[in-house]
Design a protein around this motif. Structure first.
Motif, PDB file in Angstrom:
ATOM      1  N   THR A  72     -18.326  27.627 -13.930  1.00  0.00           N
ATOM      2  CA  THR A  72     -18.365  28.275 -15.244  1.00  0.00           C
ATOM      3  C   THR A  72     -17.401  29.444 -15.301  1.00  0.00           C
ATOM      4  O   THR A  72     -16.655  29.617 -16.276  1.00  0.00           O
ATOM      5  CB  THR A  72     -19.798  28.754 -15.564  1.00  0.00           C
ATOM      6  N   CYS A  73     -17.397  30.266 -14.250  1.00  0.00           N
ATOM      7  CA  CYS A  73     -16.515  31.433 -14.207  1.00  0.00           C
ATOM      8  C   CYS A  73     -15.044  31.020 -14.278  1.00  0.00           C
ATOM      9  O   CYS A  73     -14.271  31.571 -15.077  1.00  0.00           O
ATOM     10  CB  CYS A  73     -16.791  32.218 -12.925  1.00  0.00           C
ATOM     11  N   VAL A  74     -14.647  30.056 -13.464  1.00  0.00           N
ATOM     12  CA  VAL A  74     -13.252  29.596 -13.453  1.00  0.00           C
ATOM     13  C   VAL A  74     -12.885  28.936 -14.779  1.00  0.00           C
ATOM     14  O   VAL A  74     -11.782  29.122 -15.306  1.00  0.00           O
ATOM     15  CB  VAL A  74     -13.015  28.628 -12.273  1.00  0.00           C
ATOM     16  N   SER A  75     -13.812  28.164 -15.340  1.00  0.00           N
ATOM     17  CA  SER A  75     -13.539  27.463 -16.597  1.00  0.00           C
ATOM     18  C   SER A  75     -13.352  28.435 -17.761  1.00  0.00           C
ATOM     19  O   SER A  75     -12.458  28.257 -18.590  1.00  0.00           O
ATOM     20  CB  SER A  75     -14.682  26.490 -16.913  1.00  0.00           C
ATOM     21  N   VAL A  76     -14.192  29.464 -17.821  1.00  0.00           N
ATOM     22  CA  VAL A  76     -14.033  30.471 -18.876  1.00  0.00           C
ATOM     23  C   VAL A  76     -12.721  31.221 -18.685  1.00  0.00           C
ATOM     24  O   VAL A  76     -12.043  31.582 -19.655  1.00  0.00           O
ATOM     25  CB  VAL A  76     -15.238  31.440 -18.900  1.00  0.00           C
ATOM     26  N   LEU A  77     -12.336  31.457 -17.417  1.00  0.00           N
ATOM     27  CA  LEU A  77     -11.040  32.082 -17.133  1.00  0.00           C
ATOM     28  C   LEU A  77      -9.897  31.214 -17.660  1.00  0.00           C
ATOM     29  O   LEU A  77      -8.919  31.713 -18.226  1.00  0.00           O
ATOM     30  CB  LEU A  77     -10.892  32.304 -15.629  1.00  0.00           C
ATOM     31  N   MET A  78     -10.026  29.892 -17.496  1.00  0.00           N
ATOM     32  CA  MET A  78      -9.003  28.974 -18.009  1.00  0.00           C
ATOM     33  C   MET A  78      -8.906  29.045 -19.530  1.00  0.00           C
ATOM     34  O   MET A  78      -7.806  29.099 -20.089  1.00  0.00           O
ATOM     35  CB  MET A  78      -9.332  27.533 -17.578  1.00  0.00           C
ATOM     36  N   THR A  79     -10.049  29.053 -20.212  1.00  0.00           N
ATOM     37  CA  THR A  79     -10.023  29.106 -21.682  1.00  0.00           C
ATOM     38  C   THR A  79      -9.487  30.449 -22.169  1.00  0.00           C
ATOM     39  O   THR A  79      -8.748  30.508 -23.152  1.00  0.00           O
ATOM     40  CB  THR A  79     -11.424  28.865 -22.273  1.00  0.00           C
ATOM     41  N   ALA A  80      -9.838  31.530 -21.447  1.00  0.00           N
ATOM     42  CA  ALA A  80      -9.330  32.855 -21.829  1.00  0.00           C
ATOM     43  C   ALA A  80      -7.813  32.902 -21.698  1.00  0.00           C
ATOM     44  O   ALA A  80      -7.107  33.402 -22.580  1.00  0.00           O
ATOM     45  CB  ALA A  80      -9.978  33.927 -20.949  1.00  0.00           C
ATOM     46  N   GLY A  81      -7.301  32.369 -20.575  1.00  0.00           N
ATOM     47  CA  GLY A  81      -5.853  32.329 -20.382  1.00  0.00           C
ATOM     48  C   GLY A  81      -5.153  31.452 -21.404  1.00  0.00           C
ATOM     49  O   GLY A  81      -4.066  31.792 -21.895  1.00  0.00           O
ATOM     50  N   ALA A  82      -5.783  30.325 -21.753  1.00  0.00           N
ATOM     51  CA  ALA A  82      -5.193  29.423 -22.744  1.00  0.00           C
ATOM     52  C   ALA A  82      -5.115  30.081 -24.120  1.00  0.00           C
ATOM     53  O   ALA A  82      -4.107  29.969 -24.835  1.00  0.00           O
ATOM     54  CB  ALA A  82      -6.016  28.140 -22.822  1.00  0.00           C
ATOM     55  N   LEU A  83      -6.183  30.793 -24.497  1.00  0.00           N
ATOM     56  CA  LEU A  83      -6.196  31.487 -25.789  1.00  0.00           C
ATOM     57  C   LEU A  83      -5.150  32.607 -25.821  1.00  0.00           C
ATOM     58  O   LEU A  83      -4.509  32.844 -26.852  1.00  0.00           O
ATOM     59  CB  LEU A  83      -7.591  32.051 -26.071  1.00  0.00           C
ATOM     60  N   LEU A  84      -4.982  33.289 -24.681  1.00  0.00           N
ATOM     61  CA  LEU A  84      -3.936  34.303 -24.589  1.00  0.00           C
ATOM     62  C   LEU A  84      -2.560  33.646 -24.718  1.00  0.00           C
ATOM     63  O   LEU A  84      -1.636  34.204 -25.322  1.00  0.00           O
ATOM     64  CB  LEU A  84      -4.053  35.052 -23.256  1.00  0.00           C
ATOM     65  N   GLY A  85      -2.437  32.441 -24.147  1.00  0.00           N
ATOM     66  CA  GLY A  85      -1.196  31.678 -24.282  1.00  0.00           C
ATOM     67  C   GLY A  85      -0.897  31.336 -25.734  1.00  0.00           C
ATOM     68  O   GLY A  85       0.267  31.366 -26.163  1.00  0.00           O
ATOM     69  N   PHE A  86      -1.928  31.014 -26.515  1.00  0.00           N
ATOM     70  CA  PHE A  86      -1.748  30.759 -27.952  1.00  0.00           C
ATOM     71  C   PHE A  86      -1.181  32.003 -28.642  1.00  0.00           C
ATOM     72  O   PHE A  86      -0.348  31.902 -29.539  1.00  0.00           O
ATOM     73  CB  PHE A  86      -3.087  30.373 -28.589  1.00  0.00           C
ATOM     74  N   HIS A  87      -1.655  33.170 -28.217  1.00  0.00           N
ATOM     75  CA  HIS A  87      -1.185  34.429 -28.809  1.00  0.00           C
ATOM     76  C   HIS A  87       0.316  34.615 -28.591  1.00  0.00           C
ATOM     77  O   HIS A  87       1.038  35.049 -29.495  1.00  0.00           O
ATOM     78  CB  HIS A  87      -1.958  35.597 -28.191  1.00  0.00           C
TER      79      HIS A  87
END
Length: 413
Positions: A72-87
């Motif tokens: 869960t921790c790693v997966s949320v980190l992936m989604t956070a990084g992906a959303l930052l990538g969208f920015h």
């Protein structure tokens, strides 16, 4: 300690819902900024869904190897990084690249947390868990709309939601030891139907079989396929049906569809309390019947007001089905295989929501959107049939098990 971890899980599900509705809310502005064609949003959605399906399919093995907390921790980190990538994304190509980890992270979180709650908490927590997903899915467009209206900047909306996800990563990192402690101390029965469930579980876990070889799994997967097909189809084509067939104004149609989502969210909140009095199996059946009645109401040549009632009924009917089916997984097929089967169920669910609405759209483009209620009735009826066949199979299996036990006892006497 158990309650504190449950709060963390609820927060994780809010974060799971936050990105789900962002793309649709931001795309009108994003399309203009990138000069992209309208259908590009569909490619992005398919990329995210594809990543989610893949991670759901492999989640069983990953969760068994690393544990729910770490995944869960790693997966949320992936989604956070992906959303930052969208920015920061300078082009559509980069959006597609960032969509891959966004989907991969979401699928693992979804499957992992659903299995953890189904195994270690009672049924009402599963309903409230998915209610919190609705909170996240509702908050995402609100946050995005605020930045678009004030600054005309969709990028800042993605940046803020990425920040929320990174904050959750820090919380998850510091609470990792809790997951194993709760797992060791958890003595909660799989659900309230203890007598029925024990025989099914012990029978399944006694055999060294692959999850997909367990009888009844295919019927469960079919139920998930048609459930998500219905949920996504109403969300995608409901407004078009109201505008083109019922001749409602666009704004009014959008408002009526929001009542459908409100029915799902509020229904899941209420379902959490009802689970104290009713079993998952009863709630699933009742929800399917209510949804079928709502879909049938859209078929009838009645004033448009009845369509609103139909949409609300479908939303309320769908509310208990998904969380209750998920919570039944370890009861139906055993704790030994529940993580893997949960991943398969989530993968099939995402497949339904990804491909069934476009299929209806393709057929409607060559005929009429008037087929919308007919398709809904067929989808809900197929879901009800699959679910009832599974219930009949499990009931018959349990009766045979009891007969064998009774015969053995008589021989001893």
């Amino acid at each position: 300690m158990t309650i504190f971890l449950l709060v963390i899980i609820y927060l994780a599900f809010i974060s799971l819902g936050l990105p789900d509705s962002l793309l649709g809310a931001a795309w009108p502005v994003m399309q203009s900024d990138y000069g992209a064609p309208l259908e590009t949003a569909g490619f992005l959605f398919m990329t995210i869904a594809g990543g989610t399906i893949i991670s759901s399919l492999v989640s069983g093995k990953v969760l068994k190897q690393f544990g729910t907390g770490k995944v869960t921790c790693v997966s949320v980190l992936m989604t956070a990084g992906a959303l930052l990538g969208f920015h920061f994304a300078p082009s559509v190509v980069w959006l597609i690249v960032c969509a891959i980890p966004l989907g991969l992270g979401a699928g693992a979180v979804d499957a992992g947390l659903n299995d953890y709650v189904a195994t270690h908490y009672k049924a009402h927590h599963m309903s409230w868990l998915h209610c919190f997903w609705g909170v996240g899915a509702t908050l995402g467009p609100i946050i995005m709309a605020q930045f678009i209206s004030e600054e005309n900047s969709w990028r800042n909306g993605y940046f803020v939601i990425s920040g929320i996800q990174f904050a959750l990563v820090i919380i998850l990192l510091f609470t990792l030891p809790l997951w194993n402690r709760v797992k060791k101390n958890s003595n909660i029965p799989l659900n309230e139907e203890t007598e029925d469930s024990k025989s099914v579980i012990n029978d399944v876990e006694a055999k060294d079989v692959k999850p997909l070889q367990i009888k009844g799994v295919n019927l469960a997967l079919a139920s998930f396929l048609f459930y998500c097909g219905v949920e996504a189809t109403v969300g995608l084509w409901g407004s078009s049906f109201l505008v083109n067939v019922k001749e409602l104004p666009v704004a009014a149609a959008a408002g009526w569809v929001s009542f459908y989502y409100g029915g799902i969210t509020i229904g899941r909140l209420i379902t959490g309390f009802i689970t104290f009095k009713m079993s998952n199996r009863t709630l699933i059946r009742m929800g399917q019947i209510i949804a079928l009645a709502g879909a049938a109401l859209l078929l009838l040549p009645l004033p448009s007001t009845f369509s609103l009632v139909g949409f609300i009924m479908i939303g309320l009917g769908l509310a208990p089905i998904f969380p209750c089916m998920l919570h039944e997984t370890p009861t139906r097929f055993g704790k030994k295989h529940s993580q893997t089967i949960m991943g398969y169920q989530m993968a099939v669910a995402y497949t339904g929501s990804t491909f069934m609405p476009p299929l209806l759209g393709f057929i409607a483009s060559h005929s009429t959107i008037g087929i919308f209620p007919f398709c809904l009735v067929v989808f809900v009826a197929a879901m009800l049939l699959s679910s009832e066949k599974l219930n009949a199979f499990l009931t018959k299996k349990d009766l045979l098990k009891r007969k064998d036990t009774s015969s053995g006892s008589n021989l001893i006497m």
